[in-house]
Motif scaffolding. Structure first.
Motif, short mmCIF file in Angstrom:
data_model
loop_
_atom_site.label_atom_id
_atom_site.label_comp_id
_atom_site.label_asym_id
_atom_site.label_seq_id
_atom_site.Cartn_x
_atom_site.Cartn_y
_atom_site.Cartn_z
N LYS A 76 0.84 -1.20 0.00
CA LYS A 76 0.00 0.00 0.00
C LYS A 76 0.87 1.25 0.00
CE LYS A 76 -3.83 2.17 2.48
NZ LYS A 76 -4.77 2.04 3.62
N LEU A 77 0.47 2.22 -0.79
CA LEU A 77 1.17 3.50 -0.82
C LEU A 77 0.40 4.51 0.00
CD1 LEU A 77 1.57 2.13 -3.92
CD2 LEU A 77 3.07 4.10 -4.06
N LEU A 434 -3.07 7.48 -9.76
CA LEU A 434 -4.28 7.45 -10.58
C LEU A 434 -5.03 6.16 -10.27
CD1 LEU A 434 -5.88 8.79 -13.00
CD2 LEU A 434 -4.62 7.20 -14.47
N LYS A 435 -6.34 6.25 -10.02
CA LYS A 435 -7.14 5.06 -9.81
C LYS A 435 -7.21 4.26 -11.09
CE LYS A 435 -10.12 6.85 -6.10
NZ LYS A 435 -11.52 7.13 -5.70
N SER A 436 -6.85 2.97 -11.02
CA SER A 436 -6.84 2.13 -12.21
C SER A 436 -6.71 0.67 -11.82
CB SER A 436 -5.68 2.51 -13.13
OG SER A 436 -5.56 1.60 -14.22
N GLN A 470 -5.02 -0.42 -2.56
CA GLN A 470 -5.26 0.54 -1.48
C GLN A 470 -6.30 0.07 -0.47
OE1 GLN A 470 -2.40 1.97 -2.28
NE2 GLN A 470 -3.22 3.87 -1.45
N ASP A 471 -7.28 -0.75 -0.90
CA ASP A 471 -8.30 -1.19 0.05
C ASP A 471 -8.06 -2.63 0.51
OD1 ASP A 471 -8.95 -2.60 -2.21
OD2 ASP A 471 -10.84 -1.56 -2.57
N SER A 472 -6.89 -3.20 0.16
CA SER A 472 -6.46 -4.52 0.64
C SER A 472 -7.47 -5.63 0.35
CB SER A 472 -6.19 -4.46 2.16
OG SER A 472 -5.20 -3.50 2.45
N ASP A 477 -5.76 -1.38 -7.56
CA ASP A 477 -6.70 -0.29 -7.79
C ASP A 477 -5.99 1.06 -7.93
OD1 ASP A 477 -5.91 0.31 -5.17
OD2 ASP A 477 -7.71 -0.59 -4.30
N LEU A 478 -4.66 1.04 -8.01
CA LEU A 478 -3.89 2.28 -8.10
C LEU A 478 -2.63 2.05 -8.93
CD1 LEU A 478 -3.45 5.28 -6.97
CD2 LEU A 478 -1.94 4.18 -5.29
#
Length: 505
Positions: A76-77, A434-436, A470-472, A477-478
């Motif tokens: 996670k960043l 960027l969300k991706s 990011q949401d584990s 997703d980023l």
């Protein structure tokens, strides 16, 4: 702007990208570092041949897999403060757009400039990343991630056999392959593995295609001496031409021969009006035949003929010849002939064998930018830029779901986040996010600002570097990119002014 400095008395880590050198202390070093890839034309030719078989059929390209530099843990960043530019915003317009205004974006068409970079990593594995052609003085520059050029985890030098293939699709190289000449990256990435500087600009030689060129008729002697692409074919000739070519009193030549209706009743070479004819046989029958003919025209060795063919011709062939694929991927069929002297009344037609070599076996396809264009370049831009990101995502998500194949290029878009991203493991302190749902394989793909669908051009404002969950929940997703600032621009401008040239003489 962040700069990694050596502690007092600290040692310098030796790597392959130290050509910039140290001027007394680390903080006196230039921003850029560089290293040579294929040093000259012969070396570049060897690289091109490594990736493509000699007959133009793809070889190692199709065997490569996406280069995943990081573990599958999807770290996670953490989001931090905003970005800090180190100067005024700047840009270099795309190829052909230097004096034109950008058009409005309506739909999404994939740019011609994107493709894959292929290389051999420090473990000897065939790998690839994503990349794009970018504007430069000599139209010979590729932008990608630094970790797609330099194997930092193995503390190795630049990747071996590095090439760029724009428009790559299922082994196809529509505009040729472009061998890397010189790689430019940031000094901090080359020496301290600082992923805030995970970008690279690589000069490439003119593109080449393996195979192609023009067929040139040669003598049988020159044909047999040639080690390049070649082929032979049989051409019908008149009886008069045959008699000019063949000495009917025993001066035989493999360049002219006749087809007989039957060879059941052969005659000797001294029989009045006897005509020399050939019959193709298997290798076993050829080996069993005597090496000299008798007075009654007994079977005897005549000649063998090696025919270079395509894979399709190789697969379709059902004759008695011997098929072979050599270590370089060349497809050949060796034909074996026995000779007979027959009566003229048995002759069906006359032929001669014409020999060809391929002139221009390695064909120059021209400059990268001339063939596919080059994206513009921009730096020191404000946060929350709308960008279109292109690449070849391929790996499965951590939960095992495989949404992408890596076969075709994909795109994603949106506004970059206002906050920068931080990760201690990679020394990241100011990545753009960027969300991706992109997965590895998209590494090195361009982030294009002001992208025009009609012109398929924009401005490179980043390259895909890291992937985050990011949401584990086990799904990427980023995606993140280094922030392009004035130091990035300095390295780009250094690389953009370097000439490379052709590898075909």
């Amino acid at each position: 702007m962040k700069r990694i400095l050596l502690p007092a008395g600290g040692a310098v880590l030796a790597t392959g990208l130290l050509a910039a050198g140290l001027a007394g202390t680390a903080n006196a070093a230039p921003d850029w570092a560089y290293d040579t890839m294929a040093k000259d034309a012969p070396a570049a030719v060897d690289v091109a041949k490594f990736w493509l078989a000699a007959n133009g059929v793809t070889n190692n390209l199709a065997k490569a897999t996406p280069y995943t530099w990081e573990t599958k843990a999807t770290p996670k960043l953490n989001a931090g403060g905003g970005y800090v530019a180190d100067g005024k915003p700047g840009e270099v317009k795309p190829t052909g757009e230097e004096k034109k205004a950008a058009a409005k974006v309506k739909n999404i068409n994939l740019p011609k400039s994107i493709g894959k970079v292929f290389f051999v990593d420090s473990k000897g594995a065939l790998k690839w990343c994503s990349a794009t052609s970018i504007q430069s003085q000599y139209r010979n520059l590729v932008a990608t991630a630094g970790h797609c050029v330099y194997d930092d985890k193995a503390d190795a030098s630049v990747m071996d056999n590095w090439v760029f293939v724009p428009g790559y699709y299922q082994g196809k190289t529509p505009w040729g392959i472009y061998v890397g000449k010189t790689a430019y990256t940031h000094y901090d990435f080359a020496n301290y593995e600082d992923y805030d500087r995970d970008y690279a600009f690589v000069t490439v030689y003119n593109g080449v295609q393996i195979g192609g060129g023009t067929a040139k008729e040669v003598s049988q002697k020159d044909y047999e001496a040639s080690t390049g692409a070649k082929f032979a074919k049989d051409v019908a000739i008149s009886e008069a031409e045959y008699k000019k070519t063949v000495d009917l009193h025993g001066g035989e030549t493999a360049a002219a021969w006749a087809k007989a209706e039957t060879v059941k009743d052969p005659v000797g070479p001294n029989y009045p009006g006897a005509v020399l004819t050939l019959q193709e046989v298997s290798k076993d029958d050829y080996d069993k035949a005597p090496s000299a003919h008798g007075t009654n025209g007994a079977k005897a060795h005549w000649a063998t003929k090696v025919e270079h063919v395509t894979k399709a011709q190789y697969d379709a062939y059902s004759g008695p010849g011997y098929r072979k694929i050599d270590g370089k991927g060349n497809y050949t069929i060796t034909h074996y002939y026995l000779k007979f002297w027959v009566k003229k009344t048995d002759i069906k037609s006359y032929y001669k064998t014409v020999f060809y070599v391929i002139d221009g076996f390695i064909k120059d396809t021209g400059k990268l930018g001339d063939n596919v264009g080059g994206q513009g370049f921009t730096w020191n831009q404000k946060p929350q830029q709308t960008v279109f990101v292109f690449g070849y995502p391929a790996d499965a998500h951590p939960d095992g779901n495989k949404a992408y194949t890596g076969v075709t290029p994909k795109w994603t878009y949106g506004k970059t986040n206002a906050q920068k991203y931080v990760q201690a493991a990679t020394k990241v302190e100011e990545h753009v996010g960027l969300k991706s749902s992109f997965t590895p394989g998209a590494d090195g793909g361009p982030w294009l600002a002001k992208y025009s669908n009609a012109k398929r051009l924009g401005y490179v404002n980043g390259v895909t570097s890291l992937f985050g969950d990011q949401d584990s929940n086990g799904r990427y997703d980023l995606i993140t990119s280094p922030y392009f600032d004035g130091e990035t621009a300095a390295i780009y401008k250094k690389a953009a002014a370097v000439w490379s040239g052709s590898i075909v003489k």
